[in-house]
Design an enzyme around this catalytic site. Structure first.
Site, PDB file in Angstrom:
ATOM      1  N   TRP A 177      25.763  71.496  55.149  1.00  0.00           N
ATOM      2  CA  TRP A 177      25.054  72.690  55.650  1.00  0.00           C
ATOM      3  C   TRP A 177      26.028  73.690  56.251  1.00  0.00           C
ATOM      4  O   TRP A 177      25.687  74.858  56.437  1.00  0.00           O
ATOM      5  CB  TRP A 177      23.976  72.302  56.664  1.00  0.00           C
ATOM      6  CG  TRP A 177      24.474  71.859  58.024  1.00  0.00           C
ATOM      7  CD1 TRP A 177      25.514  71.016  58.267  1.00  0.00           C
ATOM      8  CD2 TRP A 177      23.970  72.263  59.303  1.00  0.00           C
ATOM      9  NE1 TRP A 177      25.678  70.842  59.617  1.00  0.00           N
ATOM     10  CE2 TRP A 177      24.741  71.589  60.282  1.00  0.00           C
ATOM     11  CE3 TRP A 177      22.944  73.098  59.719  1.00  0.00           C
ATOM     12  CZ2 TRP A 177      24.516  71.748  61.653  1.00  0.00           C
ATOM     13  CZ3 TRP A 177      22.713  73.245  61.085  1.00  0.00           C
ATOM     14  CH2 TRP A 177      23.501  72.583  62.046  1.00  0.00           C
ATOM     15  N   ASP A 178      27.244  73.233  56.554  1.00  0.00           N
ATOM     16  CA  ASP A 178      28.288  74.114  57.073  1.00  0.00           C
ATOM     17  C   ASP A 178      28.364  75.418  56.284  1.00  0.00           C
ATOM     18  O   ASP A 178      28.571  76.492  56.854  1.00  0.00           O
ATOM     19  CB  ASP A 178      29.658  73.427  56.959  1.00  0.00           C
ATOM     20  CG  ASP A 178      29.761  72.131  57.741  1.00  0.00           C
ATOM     21  OD1 ASP A 178      28.760  71.387  57.790  1.00  0.00           O
ATOM     22  OD2 ASP A 178      30.834  71.851  58.289  1.00  0.00           O
ATOM     23  N   GLU A 209      24.442  64.489  66.007  1.00  0.00           N
ATOM     24  CA  GLU A 209      24.558  63.204  65.298  1.00  0.00           C
ATOM     25  C   GLU A 209      24.859  62.025  66.222  1.00  0.00           C
ATOM     26  O   GLU A 209      25.054  60.910  65.754  1.00  0.00           O
ATOM     27  CB  GLU A 209      25.641  63.312  64.215  1.00  0.00           C
ATOM     28  CG  GLU A 209      25.224  64.272  63.097  1.00  0.00           C
ATOM     29  CD  GLU A 209      26.354  64.573  62.113  1.00  0.00           C
ATOM     30  OE1 GLU A 209      27.523  64.405  62.488  1.00  0.00           O
ATOM     31  OE2 GLU A 209      26.055  64.993  60.983  1.00  0.00           O
TER      32      GLU A 209
END
Lengths: 1015, 1015
Positions: free
Chosen positions: B338-339, B480
């Site tokens: 997603w970066d 995370e």
């Protein structure tokens, strides 16, 4: 003789494998098949000039480096092969131009790989090119290549480039980081280091050209140093290029590059190096060769398998062992399994014992890793790695990870659960000791292996109070189709056996090497407080386990259940799957296979095989038959483990199933030459090669290891007319030359009598006797008076027991007394099964599965011997064997002197009791010499006492070791008994009954004459 | 200006990074820092001559190949760099001899990497060597190197070897198998193919020498073709070597080798290639540059980060995207996260929209993989891979496998659980559409992404009947550190947002592209039976989810709970861990970290950031303050994720925490130049680079995307005197040139009024106003009458709304009526928060967290606009803003013509209602031209109506787009309002109140004079 195997384009001669055509489809399997090596490194048979998708590889023992998932692997080393030939601008390569001739040969005798090519370049120039290479057995750091170039139809420019390729790869991975490279007066060098394990490697190379003028160019592409020469080639003129490479690693020297370049500077030329290599190989084959006549495929293929073991066995390094795929492939990543100890080791033990010692010492060096593994799993002592590499830590991958994005994760449980290896290694160590008598090794290394691995079992077993039994739960047995099973019979019995031997070794150590015993007690924490003794906790615990470990065995039928609940699994009929081309696990899936009575490889049968030589429990003839009938049909022998076929071959042979035995033997024998499992590209099947040797020696050769050494009880396959080999036993060599002959009558001498009295095999030995006969000729040993056809015999030296008298009855009485005392049923009929069986094996047979400790067994063996010695006192002349007194009298009348050569310390007593003391001129007995038979000392002593030269003496013997002693001593030998036992003697007779001196004299004269003609 | 960063031996100039000293300890991080590239490939900054342990790498977009555990990775391609110089037999190398001068420079402006060296060889010869290289931006298949060689103190032999190294490695793994190689008239070529993905690569190379005579030699070491030249060098005479390399893969052409050699044959020389490259870069920077003055480190470092994005963004291939570590390192194996969409994409969206389109199209191409992933996990639609490569299948490794023999297996759950990416990608697609108006892309590709990913959510949510809420259980949020959490606020809200947009996109598609709508309905099985409608099951389901999804939000405090139970976790005080040098997870361990309220990176704050521009729920000023206060101190911002600092910088800046904002911004900015996380050797932090751009533009630049386009509301860090950049919006460029000045009084004009009425940021804008002042000068646009100091002004063109009148009251009345109808509390005070806020954002603020569907929202927006239009009818002259009528009158008296330039279609009505129709000479309104502001069309139309040249006209505007339109049109611009909004105008005033024509004239004259001097 030549046999053509068309499917592989192979021709087999006695020693040479010839490939007649290049098939790119078989590129990778042939790279394995044409591997060469020298016990230090192995190099696959890739082409010098390269080929698309080729996987050249050189593996050096012990050069491991880290890799994901499988932890560590043998690093493919810089490639020393590249030798590129450019013909008028066209690079020689088999994927272009035209191949007009192709012939690749591997000469097993000298480990020499060569190719003979005629090639037409794309530009139309035709050239003959010959390549040769070898890894020197005379100096393991030397590698040599030679290339002959002969233009057929052109003059032109030829360039030859010889390189070291510093970019080798393990399935794409290059373990080496570049340190440096350069050139010297002699050529080029390369310095590399493994990325993680930091093993440094130095390689040097030179190149010479003869037959033309050319100057050497050096190019230094990073990591790819290259020597090149360009010359003007003339049609029909041969130019020869020699490339010599040296290699060292930091495992041998601190400065590998200097070592490589210095060695290179002082090397002689290719021809001289080749000669030294040939001499070294001659010595190796002198000990390890097996000669087979009558079956040229087997003759070559057996040698091929032995060759694979010989090039993989480390001769100068005891910190390495032989990986499952030897040094010939990427399969199993160079990891070491039980394959080495159980399958490969016997070959070395009996033909190259120094290598066997290295292999076992490797395990001793890995004890720290085995201790770490035990500690990790919460156990004590040493827990050997299922897959082992440099440190002995467990390197079996945890996971079989496919590259499927959404595949299942398959956990590999062998690392945690396949623990039988912890008894397999001690089994091998014990056998090494038994076969070699190497007390020094046992006290320094073997004992520590056996004891610390035994400590593990003490912490691994669980006592089940309901059953009042020790159990070993949650294991994988030999059969890996079933995971997490309880009380696998193989594991439980091997653990029990191991604990028995551990106590015996400990006792021996305490008695013989008390300081070492104390040292180990402290190191292994065997007895934290007091000396290990009968009252000691550890010993008591071990004895308790030995006595009470669960073993699922029906004493009535002898059927053994592979593990608890195996018989409740769904049955399967493998015949329903005939024609399949993969394993049953591949067909059914892991989960379903677990639920069926289908097994990957012999498990119960493997246990019986391992107990077969010693006839230890649960081995006996009935057990073998019963369990074979049950398990063999349920074994995935073709596509399960490649460890299976050789073992099945031996047992089928024992059971008289000759056709089946030979068929399954051929599966093992040809596994790589015919690539019959389709995975030869991963590397040579090392365990199968070892199994092939065992199948030939123990199966077809029928070798039994008696107290007197190895004895042959052969049942050769149909067509095999001769089987010749050597075995090393207790420091001496035993030659065997077994024939299946032309009915010359001698066969009868050796066959059909059952006099050997083996505990098994009588039945099929008789069958064998019915359909073929075995002829015995002399062993390949010094020939007395070879120059003189007529022997000048002046004396006879008789062995005592088995020759002049027979102590079988006394032995029986000893056993009977012991059995009575122990309350074990025993009688004369039961005693028949003990003929020729060792003292231990006899006792084991008598006690059956009664739970005696090893210590008790040792005591009983001693007790029986005491009774036997007492019984000798009651002997009389009636105990002389038939024919003995007549022959003695005839000889004396003929002026022949009589001596006795007996190892017994009771020999004088026995001679007196037999009433023949007055007929004997000299006695050599157990007090006369130090070295026992098969050393010739005893007989030489006797001859000297008689005042005779060895060649003037005839030795009469009933044991193989005695025959060998006579032959080694340069005497004539008369063997009494079956050919399998005394076939090496000049003359073999069933007994002395009816034997006349005149007849004997004629026979000896005839032999002498035949030999003289053949010289 | 130069700044020296001593610890890294770096000097920063405006465009050039200079390394003054070679430190072998930093070899690998510097290889990353000096990466060059051209959007097709990236090549790390390794030395031409090599260095021990160097890790040279060239990555080509899309060239993936299989690898264990992590499935696939970008294959390191054959190395085009090797250029070896041998000086009188000594190979030039920095690890030997003596380095007398060392200077490495990366010129960002042209992507040119060079080194200037003076080296004394071990033999004592001193030589000056210069290396240069670039990957052409003008032709992505061309790579060029140049080397100047000047002996300082010797004459002698110099050999230069230029190679292609066909043995590149990914951490030791070589993905390439050799196919072929050879030579041409121009030089050498190499043909390789990836082992598994079978991507073929062709490379060609030539080498030329000038300044001496030397013949070219070709050596063909397999896989290492080399061109070499040897010449006699003379002291002080410079010889130049040029090496040109071409590269193609089978991803672009069927015959990569031919393509490479043919291109090579027709290339001009190095200098010509360099010139073309420079021109191409000029165009790139024209759009993408950010100019910062007053902070030279930031000035360079911001450009450095943009450079990294520019060399990584694919310009000609829409099947690839930018990996987390760009094309500069092995970290994350070239996988795409997603970066790209959330962190990197905005830079491209606003400065290189064609690249943004490529990046998003990549996701469309990977839909088949995303569908396979969804199916594998038992869901519907498209489930985008957490880590994505060529196919879009999930390539996150399942296991983090260490090489510890007995280590724990760590299962990586991101592949299964970190599903917020499935809304992140649609978020980016939606924003691309909003910013570009690219309907073509949306209907062809974007809609399919958004709809199929929405289908996933429909199958992923679970309805909890007890709570009457939809839940998303068992996820990993952005943070995370916590695995398997339930109802992560970020995930739930993003899913809800996504479903809202999916309905909107679908409705739009049905209306605008009904055929495509039908096609997608069938393909995605949106409506198996009937057309998607209000009664349709899928839509109802989505609306139900939108209405009932659980969101853990306290409306009173605005505090959001990161996931269920987060507040019950043990609290932690990160200050207790000050001075640490690694992440909290590394300190506490995975399990313990899970139990603490410590988070890896902004999660709730990330959600607020993503909703900030649109001011969508849950974003509001109070929510930001409350959640910042709670979460920021619990975030492991320094050693958690590198995605964190840039986001914190923006939010801290919004909250007026200037010091903290700048500090954390610098962490992000210098992450690779200072290697402050110690992992630059793994590659450039691509997301951080994208975050840096966002922090500068949205944070310090304060860009808000209003209905009228981007508007600046800047709050520059201390010391930044100027911030200049361009943004592309709806097909047009918006220039921003923001100044923080010397207290010239202008600052007051733009500051302190709060007139912009942004929903947030007023407070700190005031603070900013207190401690520094912002001066506005013109944007980098055509200067009216730049040659003439005195402007000749003949007309004024007024915007209407916000200039002559204010419709805020009418908007308020519209909103109030809507709120009353919906029963939502609303009043005049609440309305204050809506100033300057877009229609949508205003509505979202009013409805708060009430569960409206997207369709309902759309309807309400339309309704409110209807009310507004009705209200206009009631306007009178009282609605003229203060000062308007006076200025109009003064201008008319001065003979200045009056025009109106308003985009409103109601402009004439309003003018009449205001009673100024008689004062106006011309009207340009919503019917006059096609292109809206900031296109100059409307004002040019008005000027023409007035009969004036643009430079004779003054435009009075209150919106940034209007100011830009004026400037682009070559007119004088007067901006009304804060500098952040209208700072680009020549003169900025708070309003028309008190404004005199005479004063204005003086100001404009002064500016014209200053500008003339600076020309």
């Amino acid at each position: 003789m030549q046999t053509k195997a068309r499917s592989r384009n192979f021709i087999y001669t006695d020693w040479i494998l010839i490939e007649t055509q290049f098939d790119p489809e078989q590129l990778h399997s042939k790279e394995t098949v044409f591997t060469i090596g020298n016990g230090y490194l192995g190099t696959k048979g890739s082409f010098e000039e390269g080929y698309p998708h080729a996987l050249p590889a050189t593996f050096i023992h012990g050069v491991y480096d880290d890799v994901p998932v499988v932890y560590t692997e043998l690093a493919n080393c810089p490639d020393w092969l590249p030798l590129v030939v450019i013909v008028n601008g066209d690079r020689f390569r088999l994927d272009q131009g035209e191949i007009l001739r192709y012939d690749r040969q591997l000469d097993l005798r000298y480990g020499l790989l060569s190719r003979y090519l005629r090639w037409r370049s794309p530009s139309g120039n035709t050239i003959d090119i010959t390549f040769e290479r070898f890894a020197s057995f005379a100096d393991q750091h030397v590698l040599a290549q030679r290339c002959h170039l002969t233009p057929v139809d052109f003059d032109g420019l030829i360039e030859v480039q010889g390189s070291i390729n510093g970019y080798p790869e393990n399935q794409g991975f290059n373990h080496w980081e570049g340190l440096d490279q350069g050139k010297t007066d002699q050529g080029i060098w390369l310095q590399r280091r493994t990325r993680h394990s930091r093993i440094e490697l130095g390689m040097g190379a030179t190149m010479k050209i003869s037959g033309t003028e050319a100057s050497l160019q050096v190019s230094t592409a990073p990591g790819y140093p290259t020597l090149s020469m360009t010359y003007l080639a003339k049609s029909q003129q041969t130019v020869t290029v020699e490339k010599i490479v040296t290699v060292f690693t930091s495992r041998e020297t601190e400065t590998p590059v200097s070592a490589a370049t210095e060695k290179l500077a002082h090397l002689p030329d290719y021809a001289t190096l080749l000669k030294a290599n040939e001499q070294a190989w001659d010595e190796i084959w002198q000990q390890s060769d097996i000669l087979i006549e009558g079956d040229s495929t087997a003759a070559f293929a057996v040698r091929y398998n032995l060759f694979q073991l010989l090039i993989a066995g480390s001769r100068h390094d005891d910190k390495v062992s032989i990986p499952a795929k030897t040094l010939s492939g990427f399969g199993y990543r160079g990891h070491i399994f039980w394959d080495t100890e159980i399958f490969m080791l016997p070959f070395f033990l009996f033909t190259q014992p120094a290598i066997a010692r290295n292999l076992l010492s490797y395990r001793w060096h890995t004890l720290p890793g085995a201790r770490r593994k035990a500690a990790h799993y919460g156990y004590k002592g040493a827990m050997f790695a299922w897959e082992s590499a440099d440190t002995g830590d467990e390197v079996t991958p945890r996971w079989a990870l496919g590259n499927d994005f959404y595949g299942e994760d398959v956990r590999i449980w062998c690392r945690d659960r396949e623990i039988h290896i912890n008894a397999d290694i001690p089994y091998a160590a014990w056998n090494y000791w038994q076969a070699t008598g190497d007390d020094e090794w046992m006290q320094q290394r073997g004992a520590e292996i056996i004891l610390d691995a035994a400590i593990f079992w003490g912490s691994r077993v669980e006592f089940n109070p309901e059953r009042q039994r020790y159990e070993i739960r949650g294991v994988i047995g030999v059969d890996e189709y079933h995971e997490f099973v309880h009380n696998n019979a193989f594991t439980n019995r091997m653990a029990q056996w191991h604990l028995e031997k551990a106590i015996a070794v400990y006792d021996w150590l305490v008695q013989k090497f008390p300081e070492r015993a104390t040292e180990l007690e402290q190191k292994l924490k065997l007895t934290p407080q007091e000396r290990f003794s009968c009252g000691d906790a550890m010993r008591t615990h071990w004895q308790d386990i030995i006595a009470k470990i669960l073993f699922l065995h029906d004493p009535l039928t002898e059927l053994i259940e592979q593990f608890e609940g195996f018989f409740q699994l769904e049955d399967i009929n493998l015949a329903d799957y005939q024609g399949r081309d993969r394993s049953m696990q591949a067909i059914l899936g892991i989960e379903k296979t677990n639920k069926y009575q289908v097994i990957k490889q012999p498990d119960i049968l493997m246990l019986l095989y391992l107990m077969r030589e010693s006839a230890d429990f649960p081995y006996n003839e009935k057990a073998l038959q019963t369990n074979w009938d049950y398990y063999a049909p349920r074994t995935d022998i073709s596509y399960g483990s490649s460890l299976g076929p050789a073992v099945h071959a031996i047992l089928a042979s024992d059971l008289g199933k000759s056709t089946e035995a030979y068929e399954v033997f051929m599966q093992a024998l040809m596994v790589d030459l015919e690539d019959n499992r389709g995975n030869t590209s991963d590397g040579i099947h090392g365990a199968t090669a070892g199994g092939v040797w065992q199948a030939v020696i123990f199966g077809f050769g029928g070798i039994q290891l008696t107290e007197n050494g190895p004895v042959a009880n052969s049942h050769l396959p149909d067509g095999w007319t001769r089987l010749k080999f050597k075995l090393h036993w207790q420091g001496l060599w035993h030659d065997f030359d077994l024939h299946q002959g032309l009915g010359m009558g001698h066969g009868a001498l050796g066959m059909g009598h059952g006099a050997l009295g083996m505990g098994h095999g009588n039945k099929e030995r008789r069958e064998q006797g019915d359909k073929g006969k075995t002829e015995i000729t002399n062993a390949q040993s010094p020939m007395p008076n070879a120059q003189s056809p007529m022997p000048n015999i002046k004396g006879f030296i008789f062995d005592l027991d088995g020759v002049l008298t027979d102590t079988a009855e006394l032995h029986y009485q000893g056993w009977q007394k012991l059995a009575d005392e122990e309350g074990i049923p025993f009688n004369r009929q039961a005693n028949e099964a003990l003929r020729g069986v060792s003292r231990r094996a006899s006792l084991m047979h008598i006690i059956g599965d009664r739970p005696y400790s090893e210590a008790q067994i040792e005591e009983m063996m001693e007790r029986k011997n005491r009774y036997y010695v007492e019984l000798i006192q009651n002997m009389t002349s009636k105990d002389l064997l038939p024919g003995a007194i007549a022959l003695l009298d005839e000889l004396r009348q003929a002026g022949i002197k009589i001596g006795i050569g007996s190892a017994s310390k009771n020999a004088r007593t026995v001679i007196e009791r037999l009433g023949i003391a007055d007929k004997v001129d000299a006695i050599a007995d157990g007090y006369s010499v130090q070295q026992p038979k098969p050393a010739p000392d005893l007989f030489l002593y006797a001859a000297k006492q008689l005042g005779l030269e060895p060649a003037q003496s005839v030795v009469v013997e009933d044991a193989a070791a005695g025959v060998e002693a006579a032959l080694v001593g340069g005497m004539w030998a008369v063997g009494l008994g079956p050919t399998e036992r005394v076939g090496a003697a000049h003359v073999v007779l069933p007994s002395l009954e009816g034997v006349k001196w005149a007849d004997l004299r004629t026979k000896l004269s005839n032999i002498a004459r035949e030999k003289a003609c053949s010289f």
